[in-house]
Enzyme design. Structure first.
Site, PDB file in Angstrom:
ATOM      1  CB  CYS A 120      -0.935  -0.002   1.203  1.00  0.00           C
ATOM      2  SG  CYS A 120      -2.276  -1.202   1.060  1.00  0.00           S
ATOM      3  CE  LYS A 133      -4.305   2.739  -0.576  1.00  0.00           C
ATOM      4  NZ  LYS A 133      -5.247   3.161   0.486  1.00  0.00           N
ATOM      5  CG  ASP A 141     -16.194   4.617   3.980  1.00  0.00           C
ATOM      6  OD1 ASP A 141     -15.428   3.791   4.508  1.00  0.00           O
ATOM      7  OD2 ASP A 141     -17.208   5.055   4.542  1.00  0.00           O
ATOM      8  CG  ASP A 190     -10.885  -2.139   1.174  1.00  0.00           C
ATOM      9  OD1 ASP A 190     -10.296  -1.674   2.167  1.00  0.00           O
ATOM     10  OD2 ASP A 190     -10.462  -2.004   0.009  1.00  0.00           O
ATOM     11  N   GLY A 228     -10.970 -13.424 -13.053  1.00  0.00           N
ATOM     12  CA  GLY A 228     -10.042 -12.307 -12.977  1.00  0.00           C
ATOM     13  C   GLY A 228      -9.619 -11.816 -14.341  1.00  0.00           C
TER      14      GLY A 228
END
Length: 347
Positions: free
Chosen positions: A17, A20, A50, A91, A139
């Site tokens: 992450c 990002k 969110d 999430d 996918g």
């Protein structure tokens, strides 16, 4: 090159992450009048940053939709896939929901890294999906210059139990379910600074599912919930405060930290994402040392849940956490917003 000799982190410029796009740059990208689309059934969109989108089906149930993918944060292919999938599924839990299905996102440098390694990454993702009780149902893949893996995940939640990041209240206690320092320890490993006794600690934390989120959602006193990922505790807490119009008071000593994290910060094992986070959110912080700043802005990959809880629900939250093997301590509280005070202060 043998699989044992492969170091996946050497094939990407970012990690987890921490790769990002910075919040400041992302704001520029997303700013558009066309982004405003009114749909009364869209309960959660992009307005409050969110964790996922939520759509009301009109029958008491809402659909949760999210996607998350990144470049390798560890060298082991299976662990990379498992971490990336766990992070994406989180999430759904952070919104109070239950995952029902996932599809994979794979970018792979097919002329540089063997397809066998990509298969191991995918197997790690499939393992995490099985842990969550869902199928990896399909996918999409592309030939890419750097390895990328993640999921798009669908979940469901009773509409009345949706947990947003913007509905906290003054007086709520703040709880965090995982220790901070993932970015620091993984950077220390890349710099060959990680001590033997700290090997594998970050991977173990990143592979830990935030499955307790669905149980926390059943507690009325849990007023807001989010997971702490690439923008660090400061970034995700700031978004919670901005959405609710409150301010946060944190106790640094009570914030859970991975072993050795302060030592590695002193040695300079600070990922690039930390400075990007500070550039975006630093103006919201009160005075604090560089060490504290480096921890609060540390980008987490598959980090813990951040909960805003009314005092009367504290015992229920702790009991629920204990059922999932989580030891909770309040790290601070939310207070009424007042001018002249930083949005996040440390004591």
């Amino acid at each position: 090159m043998s699989k044992q000799a492969i170091r996946l982190t050497q094939y990407s410029h970012g990690a987890g992450c921490g790769c990002k796009i910075s919040p400041k740059v992302l704001e520029t990208i997303l700013h558009s009048e066309q982004a405003k689309f009114v749909d009364p059934n869209l309960l959660v969109g992009n307005e409050t940053r969110d964790d996922a989108a939520v759509y009301d089906l009109g029958n008491g149930t809402s659909i949760i939709s999210t996607t998350d993918f990144f470049m390798p944060i560890v060298d082991n292919p299976f662990d990379f896939g498992r971490i990336a999938a766990t992070n994406a599924i989180s999430d759904i839990f952070a919104m109070g929901g239950k995952p029902i299905m996932a599809i994979a996102i794979l970018g792979w440098p097919i002329n540089t890294l063997s397809p066998d390694i990509a298969r191991e990454v995918t197997e790690g993702g499939r393992f995490a999906c099985r842990q969550a009780g869902i199928a990896l149902a399909g996918g999409h893949s592309i030939d890419a210059p750097e390895p990328i893996f993640g999921l798009a995940v669908t979940g469901v939640v009773p509409t009345e139990r949706v947990k947003k990041n913007s509905t906290a209240q003054a007086g709520c206690k703040l709880f965090l379910t995982k220790p901070l320092g993932i970015g620091v320890l993984t950077t220390a490993e890349k710099k060959s600074l990680l001590k033997p006794e700290h090997q594998g600690l970050a991977t173990e934390v990143m592979c830990r599912m935030n499955v307790a989120g669905a149980a926390f959602a059943n507690i009325d006193g849990v007023k807001a919930m989010t997971d702490v990922t690439g923008f660090g505790l400061l970034g995700h807490l700031s978004e919670m405060c901005q959405g609710a119009g409150v301010q946060a008071m944190l106790c640094y000593q009570d914030i859970p930290k991975l072993p050795g994290v302060e030592e590695y910060i002193a040695l300079g094992a600070v990922p690039g994402g930390t400075e990007r986070n500070f550039a975006s959110y630093g103006h919201l912080m009160g005075d604090m040392s560089r060490e504290v700043r480096s921890l609060l802005c540390d980008p987490q990959t598959s980090g813990g849940l951040l909960l805003a809880v009314t005092p009367d629900a504290e015992d229920d939250v702790k009991a629920t956490a204990a059922e999932f093997g989580i030891e909770l301590t309040a790290i601070g509280e939310l207070v009424e917003a007042r001018g002249g005070r930083a949005m996040v202060e440390i004591r």
